[in-house]
Design a protein around this motif. Sequence first.
Motif, short mmCIF file in Angstrom:
data_model
loop_
_atom_site.label_atom_id
_atom_site.label_comp_id
_atom_site.label_asym_id
_atom_site.label_seq_id
_atom_site.Cartn_x
_atom_site.Cartn_y
_atom_site.Cartn_z
N THR A 149 -4.79 -4.03 -0.46
CA THR A 149 -5.33 -5.34 -0.09
C THR A 149 -5.69 -5.43 1.38
OG1 THR A 149 -3.08 -6.20 0.22
CG2 THR A 149 -4.11 -6.55 -1.94
N GLN A 150 -5.15 -4.53 2.17
CA GLN A 150 -5.48 -4.50 3.58
C GLN A 150 -5.30 -3.08 4.08
OE1 GLN A 150 -3.18 -7.19 5.95
NE2 GLN A 150 -4.14 -6.59 7.86
N GLU A 151 -6.26 -2.60 4.89
CA GLU A 151 -6.15 -1.26 5.44
C GLU A 151 -6.84 -1.22 6.79
OE1 GLU A 151 -6.40 2.50 3.04
OE2 GLU A 151 -8.32 2.65 4.10
N SER A 152 -6.20 -0.53 7.73
CA SER A 152 -6.81 -0.36 9.05
C SER A 152 -6.45 1.02 9.58
CB SER A 152 -6.33 -1.43 10.02
OG SER A 152 -4.93 -1.38 10.18
N ILE A 153 -7.33 1.56 10.41
CA ILE A 153 -7.10 2.87 11.02
C ILE A 153 -6.18 2.68 12.22
CG2 ILE A 153 -8.16 4.82 12.21
CD1 ILE A 153 -10.70 4.26 10.54
N VAL A 154 -5.08 3.41 12.22
CA VAL A 154 -4.11 3.34 13.31
C VAL A 154 -4.46 4.40 14.37
CG1 VAL A 154 -1.67 3.64 13.92
CG2 VAL A 154 -2.30 2.51 11.79
N PHE A 155 -4.88 5.59 13.89
CA PHE A 155 -5.21 6.69 14.79
C PHE A 155 -6.21 7.59 14.09
CE2 PHE A 155 -4.58 11.10 16.10
CZ PHE A 155 -4.74 11.00 17.47
N ARG A 156 -7.12 8.16 14.89
CA ARG A 156 -8.09 9.11 14.33
C ARG A 156 -8.54 10.07 15.42
NH1 ARG A 156 -12.80 7.64 10.35
NH2 ARG A 156 -13.21 9.74 9.68
N ASN A 157 -8.56 11.38 15.07
CA ASN A 157 -9.21 12.37 15.91
C ASN A 157 -9.99 13.31 15.00
OD1 ASN A 157 -7.40 14.32 14.90
ND2 ASN A 157 -6.10 14.29 16.71
N GLN A 158 -10.38 14.49 15.46
CA GLN A 158 -11.22 15.37 14.65
C GLN A 158 -10.54 15.87 13.37
OE1 GLN A 158 -12.27 18.27 17.70
NE2 GLN A 158 -14.41 17.66 17.47
N THR A 159 -9.23 15.98 13.37
CA THR A 159 -8.55 16.57 12.21
C THR A 159 -7.55 15.65 11.52
OG1 THR A 159 -6.87 17.50 13.67
CG2 THR A 159 -8.73 18.92 13.14
N PHE A 160 -7.33 14.48 12.05
CA PHE A 160 -6.26 13.64 11.51
C PHE A 160 -6.67 12.17 11.55
CE2 PHE A 160 -2.22 11.35 11.83
CZ PHE A 160 -1.47 11.96 10.85
N LYS A 161 -6.42 11.48 10.43
CA LYS A 161 -6.66 10.04 10.37
C LYS A 161 -5.44 9.38 9.75
CE LYS A 161 -9.59 7.52 7.54
NZ LYS A 161 -10.90 7.15 7.01
N LEU A 162 -4.84 8.46 10.48
CA LEU A 162 -3.68 7.71 10.02
C LEU A 162 -4.10 6.28 9.75
CD1 LEU A 162 -0.54 7.79 9.64
CD2 LEU A 162 -0.40 6.95 11.98
N VAL A 163 -3.84 5.80 8.53
CA VAL A 163 -4.17 4.42 8.18
C VAL A 163 -2.90 3.65 7.85
CG1 VAL A 163 -6.50 4.97 7.35
CG2 VAL A 163 -4.61 4.92 5.73
N GLU A 164 -2.97 2.37 8.06
CA GLU A 164 -1.88 1.47 7.71
C GLU A 164 -2.41 0.54 6.63
OE1 GLU A 164 1.12 -0.03 10.75
OE2 GLU A 164 -0.24 -1.73 10.51
N ARG A 165 -1.64 0.36 5.56
CA ARG A 165 -2.15 -0.43 4.44
C ARG A 165 -1.06 -1.30 3.83
NH1 ARG A 165 -3.34 4.62 0.38
NH2 ARG A 165 -5.27 4.59 1.54
N THR A 166 -1.53 -2.34 3.19
CA THR A 166 -0.69 -3.19 2.36
C THR A 166 -1.13 -2.95 0.92
OG1 THR A 166 -0.40 -4.82 4.11
CG2 THR A 166 0.00 -5.57 1.86
N VAL A 167 -0.16 -2.71 0.04
CA VAL A 167 -0.45 -2.41 -1.36
C VAL A 167 0.21 -3.48 -2.23
CG1 VAL A 167 -0.18 -0.72 -3.22
CG2 VAL A 167 -0.58 0.06 -0.87
N CYS A 168 -0.59 -4.01 -3.18
CA CYS A 168 -0.09 -5.03 -4.10
C CYS A 168 -0.26 -4.59 -5.54
CB CYS A 168 -0.86 -6.34 -3.90
SG CYS A 168 -0.60 -7.08 -2.28
N GLU A 169 0.56 -5.15 -6.41
CA GLU A 169 0.44 -4.94 -7.84
C GLU A 169 0.73 -6.25 -8.53
OE1 GLU A 169 1.59 -1.36 -10.72
OE2 GLU A 169 3.36 -2.40 -9.95
N GLU A 170 -0.21 -6.70 -9.35
CA GLU A 170 -0.09 -7.96 -10.08
C GLU A 170 0.26 -9.12 -9.14
OE1 GLU A 170 2.61 -7.32 -13.36
OE2 GLU A 170 1.37 -5.71 -14.17
N GLY A 171 -0.41 -9.14 -7.99
CA GLY A 171 -0.23 -10.23 -7.04
C GLY A 171 1.00 -10.15 -6.16
N LYS A 172 1.83 -9.15 -6.36
CA LYS A 172 3.04 -9.00 -5.55
C LYS A 172 2.87 -7.85 -4.56
CE LYS A 172 6.16 -10.71 -9.07
NZ LYS A 172 7.31 -10.42 -9.90
#
Length: 182
Positions: A4-27
């Motif tokens: 439901t939400q995702e953003s890039i925390v860090f990125r370089n040529q070989t590595f991308k770290l994302v932060e996300r919120t995950v929901c299931e059935e509204g929870k």
Amino acid sequence: MEVTQESIVFRNQTFKLVERTVCEEGKVLCENHQVWDRREESFAVIVAITQERKIILLEEPKYGVIKRILNLPAGAVDPGEHPKKAAERELLEETGYTCQEIIPSRSGIIDFANKIAGGEHYLFTGFDAFQVKDPEEFRKPVLLDLSEAKSLIAGNHPHLKIETAMSLACMSITLMRMGLLQ
């Protein structure tokens, strides 16, 4: 499940770290969960076997654990490259071996499902492998007789040890398909 939400925390040529919120059935299942984003990457792994019925393993330095470990030849599939070609290329680059025949064994394998997004692995089995050149610097091919593979997988081989889950899983899949592991 859905992100439901995702953003890039860090990125370089070989590595991308994302932060996300995950929901299931509204929870909300997890909030601000960080994962290594490898959705744009895939990898090829090969279990190569010589005519003498030896599996080609690879002793190589790994900088995360700061030691040399035993692995199967593997690596990234380059953009536009077929996974089978990547398996052939990685085997040749890392060990100096090539195979007469390479067949697909399994695809859709992922690792660390809670820490990594993407990064599908394709598993291949190569037959009648033979050495055509020297391996890459700092890498050393190790030949394991097929009759010893079961003890290596079980962790009770007298001299060798595989510590990576992907190599253990791929070797086990290949040996099961060959009828050598039950």
